[in-house]
Design an enzyme around this catalytic site. Structure first.
Site, PDB file in Angstrom:
ATOM      1  N   ASP A  14      55.927  38.147  38.880  1.00 29.47           N
ATOM      2  CA  ASP A  14      55.064  38.880  39.829  1.00 29.47           C
ATOM      3  C   ASP A  14      55.515  40.335  39.913  1.00 29.47           C
ATOM      4  O   ASP A  14      54.701  41.243  40.104  1.00 29.47           O
ATOM      5  CB  ASP A  14      55.134  38.222  41.218  1.00 29.47           C
ATOM      6  CG  ASP A  14      53.859  38.400  42.031  1.00 29.47           C
ATOM      7  OD1 ASP A  14      53.051  39.262  41.678  1.00 29.47           O
ATOM      8  OD2 ASP A  14      53.687  37.681  43.029  1.00 29.47           O
ATOM      9  N   HIS A 205      54.529  33.044  50.240  1.00 30.15           N
ATOM     10  CA  HIS A 205      54.556  34.056  49.166  1.00 30.15           C
ATOM     11  C   HIS A 205      53.869  35.304  49.729  1.00 30.15           C
ATOM     12  O   HIS A 205      52.650  35.423  49.696  1.00 30.15           O
ATOM     13  CB  HIS A 205      53.811  33.484  47.956  1.00 30.15           C
ATOM     14  CG  HIS A 205      53.690  34.401  46.773  1.00 30.15           C
ATOM     15  ND1 HIS A 205      54.395  34.204  45.606  1.00 30.15           N
ATOM     16  CD2 HIS A 205      52.923  35.495  46.554  1.00 30.15           C
ATOM     17  CE1 HIS A 205      54.062  35.135  44.730  1.00 30.15           C
ATOM     18  NE2 HIS A 205      53.160  35.931  45.278  1.00 30.15           N
ATOM     19  N   CYS A 238      49.551  42.400  41.900  1.00 33.71           N
ATOM     20  CA  CYS A 238      48.678  41.564  41.073  1.00 33.71           C
ATOM     21  C   CYS A 238      47.613  42.447  40.433  1.00 33.71           C
ATOM     22  O   CYS A 238      46.961  43.222  41.131  1.00 33.71           O
ATOM     23  CB  CYS A 238      48.013  40.471  41.913  1.00 33.71           C
ATOM     24  SG  CYS A 238      46.769  39.532  41.004  1.00 33.71           S
ATOM     25  N   ASN A 247      55.746  41.826  45.914  1.00 33.34           N
ATOM     26  CA  ASN A 247      56.270  40.806  46.821  1.00 33.34           C
ATOM     27  C   ASN A 247      57.296  41.457  47.732  1.00 33.34           C
ATOM     28  O   ASN A 247      57.937  42.437  47.370  1.00 33.34           O
ATOM     29  CB  ASN A 247      57.026  39.722  46.039  1.00 33.34           C
ATOM     30  CG  ASN A 247      56.126  38.696  45.410  1.00 33.34           C
ATOM     31  OD1 ASN A 247      56.199  38.476  44.214  1.00 33.34           O
ATOM     32  ND2 ASN A 247      55.303  38.069  46.193  1.00 33.34           N
TER      33      ASN A 247
HETATM   34  P1  HMG Z   1      39.014  33.652  29.693  1.00 33.60           P
HETATM   35  O1  HMG Z   1      38.752  34.957  28.985  1.00 33.60           O
HETATM   36  O2  HMG Z   1      37.920  33.052  30.507  1.00 33.60           O
HETATM   37  O3  HMG Z   1      39.606  32.562  28.670  1.00 33.60           O
HETATM   38  O4  HMG Z   1      40.295  33.870  30.599  1.00 33.60           O
HETATM   39  P2  HMG Z   1      39.081  31.925  27.369  1.00 33.60           P
HETATM   40  O5  HMG Z   1      39.527  30.511  27.363  1.00 33.60           O
HETATM   41  O6  HMG Z   1      37.612  32.230  27.167  1.00 33.60           O
HETATM   42  O7  HMG Z   1      39.917  32.692  26.235  1.00 33.60           O
HETATM   43  C1  HMG Z   1      39.676  34.041  25.880  1.00 33.60           C
HETATM   44  C2  HMG Z   1      40.759  34.520  24.909  1.00 33.60           C
HETATM   45  O8  HMG Z   1      42.031  34.500  25.557  1.00 33.60           O
HETATM   46  C3  HMG Z   1      40.909  33.616  23.699  1.00 33.60           C
HETATM   47  O9  HMG Z   1      41.345  34.441  22.623  1.00 33.60           O
HETATM   48  C4  HMG Z   1      42.052  32.705  24.066  1.00 33.60           C
HETATM   49  O10 HMG Z   1      42.748  32.197  22.958  1.00 33.60           O
HETATM   50  C5  HMG Z   1      42.941  33.635  24.857  1.00 33.60           C
HETATM   51  P3  HMG Z   1      40.283  34.963  21.499  1.00 33.60           P
HETATM   52  O11 HMG Z   1      39.682  33.700  20.944  1.00 33.60           O
HETATM   53  O12 HMG Z   1      39.285  35.810  22.240  1.00 33.60           O
HETATM   54  O13 HMG Z   1      41.167  35.720  20.566  1.00 33.60           O
HETATM   55  N1  HMG Z   1      43.728  32.891  25.846  1.00 33.60           N
HETATM   56  C6  HMG Z   1      45.067  32.850  25.877  1.00 33.60           C
HETATM   57  N2  HMG Z   1      46.011  33.425  25.127  1.00 33.60           N
HETATM   58  C7  HMG Z   1      47.300  33.157  25.445  1.00 33.60           C
HETATM   59  N3  HMG Z   1      47.675  32.372  26.480  1.00 33.60           N
HETATM   60  C8  HMG Z   1      46.748  31.789  27.259  1.00 33.60           C
HETATM   61  C9  HMG Z   1      45.392  32.015  26.958  1.00 33.60           C
HETATM   62  N4  HMG Z   1      44.250  31.586  27.538  1.00 33.60           N
HETATM   63  C10 HMG Z   1      43.241  32.122  26.831  1.00 33.60           C
HETATM   64  N5  HMG Z   1      47.126  31.006  28.268  1.00 33.60           N
HETATM   65  C11 HMG Z   1      42.273  33.073  31.677  1.00 33.60           C
HETATM   66  C12 HMG Z   1      40.794  32.831  31.432  1.00 33.60           C
HETATM   67  C13 HMG Z   1      42.718  32.141  32.784  1.00 33.60           C
HETATM   68  C14 HMG Z   1      43.053  32.783  30.397  1.00 33.60           C
HETATM   69  C15 HMG Z   1      42.467  34.556  32.083  1.00 33.60           C
HETATM   70  O14 HMG Z   1      41.621  34.823  33.158  1.00 33.60           O
HETATM   71  C16 HMG Z   1      43.866  34.870  32.458  1.00 33.60           C
HETATM   72  O15 HMG Z   1      44.768  34.858  31.624  1.00 33.60           O
HETATM   73  N6  HMG Z   1      44.111  35.154  33.752  1.00 33.60           N
HETATM   74  C17 HMG Z   1      45.445  35.407  34.261  1.00 33.60           C
HETATM   75  C18 HMG Z   1      45.408  36.464  35.325  1.00 33.60           C
HETATM   76  C19 HMG Z   1      46.806  36.676  35.832  1.00 33.60           C
HETATM   77  O16 HMG Z   1      47.785  36.454  35.142  1.00 33.60           O
HETATM   78  N7  HMG Z   1      46.903  37.132  37.099  1.00 33.60           N
HETATM   79  C20 HMG Z   1      48.158  37.406  37.708  1.00 33.60           C
HETATM   80  C21 HMG Z   1      48.913  36.150  38.034  1.00 33.60           C
HETATM   81  S1  HMG Z   1      48.333  35.340  39.505  1.00 33.60           S
HETATM   82  C22 HMG Z   1      49.095  36.237  40.798  1.00 33.60           C
HETATM   83  O17 HMG Z   1      49.741  37.221  40.568  1.00 33.60           O
HETATM   84  C23 HMG Z   1      49.007  35.678  42.193  1.00 33.60           C
HETATM   85  C24 HMG Z   1      50.302  34.979  42.649  1.00 33.60           C
HETATM   86  O18 HMG Z   1      51.416  35.846  42.561  1.00 33.60           O
HETATM   87  C25 HMG Z   1      50.147  34.472  44.087  1.00 33.60           C
HETATM   88  C26 HMG Z   1      49.648  35.571  45.050  1.00 33.60           C
HETATM   89  O19 HMG Z   1      50.306  36.626  45.175  1.00 33.60           O
HETATM   90  O20 HMG Z   1      48.603  35.323  45.634  1.00 33.60           O
HETATM   91  C27 HMG Z   1      50.607  33.755  41.768  1.00 33.60           C
HETATM   92 MG    MG Z   2      51.917  37.294  44.034  1.00 31.10          MG
END
Ligand code: HMG
Ligand code: MG
Length: 284
Positions: A14, A205, A238, A247
């Site tokens: 994070d 969190h 984020c 955080n």
């Molecule tokens: P999408 O574009 O809908 O996914 O994203 P997709 O399945 O259509 O895939 C698109 C492309 O991404 C494909 O590649 C996949 O292979 C690749 P292409 O065929 O175009 O070359 N791909 C991946 N590559 C590597 N690892 C993977 C992966 N998945 C797909 N796992 C998805 C959907 C969920 C993947 C996207 O929206 C995403 O990665 N989101 C993450 C966002 C994120 O990390 N946010 C920050 C973390 S959460 C946070 O900080 C909150 C928290 O701290 C709590 C709080 O504070 O509230 C936890």
């Molecule tokens: Mg967070």
């Protein structure tokens, strides 16, 4: 009630995920190692998300491979889908986490699907992780406020938290993603959640955008919560929560907890070094 609190260290994930500057893999590894020396039992080390969405986290496998693992420390990773889970398992993550939201718009912005679609994505992750004996944590974002929808209903948070628990998450981390919570809204939200999920399965969190994270932690402590996420040096944010700060700083949380008479098991001097290193990474 136990007088011990678990502080779950977030800085490598994070903390760093929102940095625009490319942070060298060896610096990420050095940060994790400094945190390992500080006595944390849980360190969120990497994120196996799409590198197109969050480029900073693209080297998760290399980070996991490079760290010096300490016995008794769980090195954890975010896994939004099966592709992420397979990456995390191959990298030897001790624990993984799915992340959902109590706000529909945030869910779409962060993981590109609705809340109910996110549950469908999580189910195979839960099954496969269980087969591998890897515990799964569940996050709920926007537990008091959403950057797109404003105030979030406590009942909506409780419903998502319960759904993640029923799916098999061992713990639900409740995220004040944009740091807009105040003790009153946090307590009202927790009252609703605790009617469906026991306190020992809940973590707090808190992001510290408006400087109220410590007050919110005190409110959560009063309701029996004994696990808190924090980021050394207070770094982070984020990418899908515009304007949100990091955080709450781990050193501030540990200081507060010890002043309140709780044990954390954290070495103050080693944490200070890790926090200064984290802040230097942010400064570039
Ligand atoms: P999408 O574009 O809908 O996914 O994203 P997709 O399945 O259509 O895939 C698109 C492309 O991404 C494909 O590649 C996949 O292979 C690749 P292409 O065929 O175009 O070359 N791909 C991946 N590559 C590597 N690892 C993977 C992966 N998945 C797909 N796992 C998805 C959907 C969920 C993947 C996207 O929206 C995403 O990665 N989101 C993450 C966002 C994120 O990390 N946010 C920050 C973390 S959460 C946070 O900080 C909150 C928290 O701290 C709590 C709080 O504070 O509230 C936890
Ligand atoms: Mg967070």
């Amino acid at each position: 009630m136990s007088d011990r609190v678990l502080v779950f260290e977030m800085a490598p994930r994070d903390g760093l995920q929102n940095e625009a500057r490319v942070i060298p893999t060896e610096d990420k590894i050095a940060l994790v190692d400094a945190l390992s020396r500080s006595g944390f039992k849980k360190i969120e080390t990497a994120s196996f998300v799409s590198p197109k969405w969050v480029p900073q986290m693209a080297d998760g496998a290399e980070v996991m491979a490079g760290i010096s693992r300490r016995a008794g420390v769980a090195y954890t990773a975010l896994t939004p889908n099966m592709e992420g889970l397979e990456g995390a398992l191959a990298a030897g993550a001790d624990e993984v986490a799915v992340f959902g939201a109590a706000s529909e718009t945030f869910s779409r912005m962060n993981v590109n699907c609705s809340i109910s679609e996110s549950y469908e994505r999580f189910r195979p992750i839960m099954d496969r992780a269980a087969a591998e004996g890897v515990p799964v944590r569940g996050y709920v974002s926007c537990v008091t406020d959403c950057p797109y929808e404003g105030r979030v209903a406590p009942e909506a948070v409780a419903a998502v938290a319960r759904a993640l628990l029923d799916m098999g998450c061992y713990e639900i981390s409740l995220g004040d993603t944009i740091g807009k919570g105040i003790p009153e809204s946090v307590s009202a939200m927790l009252d609703a959640v605790l009617s469906l999920v026991p306190a020992e399965r809940i973590a707090g969190h808190f992001h510290d955008t408006d400087g109220r994270a410590l007050a919110n932690i005190l409110a959560a402590l009063a309701l029996g919560i004994r696990t808190f996420d924090a980021s050394a040096g207070g770094i982070g944010g984020c990418p899908y929560a515009p304007g949100a700060q990091g955080n709450v700083a781990t050193e501030a949380v540990v200081g507060l907890l010890e002043a309140e008479g709780f044990e954390t098991g954290i070495d103050w001097d080693a944490l200070g070094e890790a926090a200064r290193f984290a802040q230097r990474l942010r400064a570039g």
